[in-house]
Design an enzyme around this catalytic site. Structure first.
Site, PDB file in Angstrom:
ATOM      1  N   HIS A   7      34.143 -10.842  39.542  1.00 16.33           N
ATOM      2  CA  HIS A   7      35.070 -11.045  38.420  1.00 16.33           C
ATOM      3  C   HIS A   7      35.014 -12.516  38.020  1.00 16.33           C
ATOM      4  O   HIS A   7      34.896 -13.393  38.876  1.00 16.33           O
ATOM      5  CB  HIS A   7      36.507 -10.704  38.823  1.00 16.33           C
ATOM      6  CG  HIS A   7      36.725  -9.258  39.160  1.00 16.33           C
ATOM      7  ND1 HIS A   7      37.914  -8.614  38.922  1.00 16.33           N
ATOM      8  CD2 HIS A   7      35.914  -8.317  39.710  1.00 16.33           C
ATOM      9  CE1 HIS A   7      37.839  -7.350  39.313  1.00 16.33           C
ATOM     10  NE2 HIS A   7      36.633  -7.147  39.811  1.00 16.33           N
ATOM     11  N   GLU A  54      37.544  -1.988  44.338  1.00 19.64           N
ATOM     12  CA  GLU A  54      37.874  -3.399  44.046  1.00 19.64           C
ATOM     13  C   GLU A  54      38.561  -4.014  45.260  1.00 19.64           C
ATOM     14  O   GLU A  54      39.454  -3.406  45.843  1.00 19.64           O
ATOM     15  CB  GLU A  54      38.792  -3.465  42.819  1.00 19.64           C
ATOM     16  CG  GLU A  54      39.157  -4.901  42.446  1.00 19.64           C
ATOM     17  CD  GLU A  54      39.914  -4.977  41.123  1.00 19.64           C
ATOM     18  OE1 GLU A  54      39.410  -4.457  40.109  1.00 19.64           O
ATOM     19  OE2 GLU A  54      41.009  -5.564  41.133  1.00 19.64           O
ATOM     20  N   ALA A 104      38.046 -13.196  26.210  1.00 17.78           N
ATOM     21  CA  ALA A 104      36.939 -12.720  27.053  1.00 17.78           C
ATOM     22  C   ALA A 104      35.662 -12.512  26.237  1.00 17.78           C
ATOM     23  O   ALA A 104      34.558 -12.729  26.746  1.00 17.78           O
ATOM     24  CB  ALA A 104      37.348 -11.422  27.747  1.00 17.78           C
ATOM     25  N   THR A 137      37.713  -9.676  42.958  1.00 21.49           N
ATOM     26  CA  THR A 137      38.536 -10.381  41.979  1.00 21.49           C
ATOM     27  C   THR A 137      38.385 -11.902  42.142  1.00 21.49           C
ATOM     28  O   THR A 137      37.856 -12.401  43.150  1.00 21.49           O
ATOM     29  CB  THR A 137      40.029 -10.014  42.105  1.00 21.49           C
ATOM     30  OG1 THR A 137      40.499 -10.509  43.346  1.00 21.49           O
ATOM     31  CG2 THR A 137      40.256  -8.523  42.007  1.00 21.49           C
ATOM     32  N   GLY A 155      41.621 -13.718  31.839  1.00 26.64           N
ATOM     33  CA  GLY A 155      42.592 -14.175  32.848  1.00 26.64           C
ATOM     34  C   GLY A 155      43.973 -14.234  32.229  1.00 26.64           C
ATOM     35  O   GLY A 155      44.115 -14.355  31.002  1.00 26.64           O
ATOM     36  N   GLN A 192      42.574  -0.960  32.986  1.00 21.98           N
ATOM     37  CA  GLN A 192      43.792  -1.309  33.727  1.00 21.98           C
ATOM     38  C   GLN A 192      44.308  -0.027  34.386  1.00 21.98           C
ATOM     39  O   GLN A 192      44.026   1.072  33.898  1.00 21.98           O
ATOM     40  CB  GLN A 192      44.810  -1.811  32.680  1.00 21.98           C
ATOM     41  CG  GLN A 192      46.177  -2.129  33.189  1.00 21.98           C
ATOM     42  CD  GLN A 192      46.115  -3.348  34.040  1.00 21.98           C
ATOM     43  OE1 GLN A 192      45.765  -3.276  35.219  1.00 21.98           O
ATOM     44  NE2 GLN A 192      46.427  -4.482  33.467  1.00 21.98           N
TER      45      GLN A 192
END
Ligand code: FAD
Length: 287
Positions: A77, A16, A123, A47, A108, A174
């Site tokens: 993203h 990422e 989401a 991102t 977000g 996460q």
């Protein structure tokens, strides 16, 4: 290529990156990507800063370059909380034209300085909207220790099931520092009927400030050995960096041994650290 197809044959490795700050030249990201391309990642995700109320196109530009210039599969993203449906359609059109087939659909974080636009609340609503408006592979976020707004992990997993049922093809977690949270979460998601691949998000920690920010943002727990490592090396940047790399490697060794679907490395745009980790684990990912 749709990244959810990759999991059939291997332990997936993805990286990422984030776009440079608005005040910095966008070209800075290309030095990062030059340093990451040798790691042969299965995909690189980019991102998207959901902070402001305006749509931004840096993510599209960088994800397009990863795909079309570097020849690496890319994931854009897309956090929806501050976007309208017509803005999302505009971005989807940009992704389609750039050949980007994979989107990480996110809500977000809620920013107290902006009133969220009302078109998407969760989401899962974005996932359905994307599926209705194109042939995209959709990825979702998930939280082994529970999302910080959720009253319980059980409720969070029920909401996650709804997000998968809306069309999410794969999940990325996460960051976490205690693999046991991941194993217990994986078990509970399977029991809940969530059967899409779940990649473990790993963040190498290289300074104390970074981790304090993460703990306050996401509420992840720090195991005893992690806390000891930070207090011992916090004033020695080189030792702290090397200990952070070793900790991430240790997590990945354990995860691959336990049959994880994939590793998603939060690179913090630092190729040196990603290269060191890759050198230590590449043979395990290929085994
Ligand atoms: P959701 O899935 O919508 O969940 C948010 C909360 O709402 C959870 O507590 C959930 O349990 C609850 N919920 C969901 N559905 C319902 C429902 N129907 N009723 C009641 N409650 C519900 N943020 C960015 O701004 N940009 C990025 O690029 C970015 N990349 C990320 C990448 C990864 C891998 C991860 C894990 C996170 C990323 N984030 C990013 C952060 C993310 O936007 C935040 O964690 C955000 O707070 C939640 O997003 P989500 O997509 O998981 O939301």
């Amino acid at each position: 290529m749709k990244t959810s197809d990759l999991f059939k044959n291997k332990t997936v490795l993805s990286l990422e990156v984030f776009p440079p700050r608005r005040t910095a030249p966008i070209n800075m990201i290309y030095d990062t990507l030059d340093g990451l391309k040798g790691l042969n990642p299965d995909f690189i995700s980019v991102t998207y800063g959901a902070g402001g109320s305006e749509m931004n196109t840096a993510t599209l530009e960088i994800a397009s370059s990863i795909k079309n210039h570097y020849g690496i599969e890319s994931v854009a993203h897309l956090p929806c909380i501050n976007l309208t449906k017509s803005e999302v359609l505009e971005l989807l059109d940009g992704f389609r034209q750039a050949g980007i087939e994979n989107i990480l659909a996110l809500r977000g974080d809620i920013n107290p300085d902006f009133i969220p636009k009302q078109d998407f609340r969760y989401a899962s609503e974005l996932v359905s909207f994307i599926k209705e408006n194109g042939d995209f592979n959709v990825i979702g976020a998930c939280y082994p220790e529970g999302h910080n707004e959720s009253q319980s992990l059980a409720k969070d997993i029920r909401n996650l099931k709804a997000k998968v049922d809306a069309g999410t093809d794969q999940l990325i977690t996460q960051l976490f520092f205690d693999n046991d949270f991941f194993y217990s979460f994986r078990e509970r998601t399977r029991q809940a009927g969530i059967d899409v691949p779940i990649q473990a998000g790993i963040m190498p920690v290289v300074n104390k400030k970074q981790i304090e920010r993460m703990v306050s943002l996401c509420g992840v727990k720090l195991p005893r050995k992690f806390v000891s490592m930070m207090s011992k090396y916090e004033h020695n940047p080189v030792a702290m960096r090397d200990a952070g790399i070793a900790y991430a490697v240790d997590q990945i060794v354990d995860l691959t041994a336990e049959g994880v679907d994939g590793i998603h490395l939060y690179t913090m745009n630092n190729p040196y650290i990603a290269q060191k980790i890759y050198a230590a684990v590449s043979s395990l990912l290929a085994a």
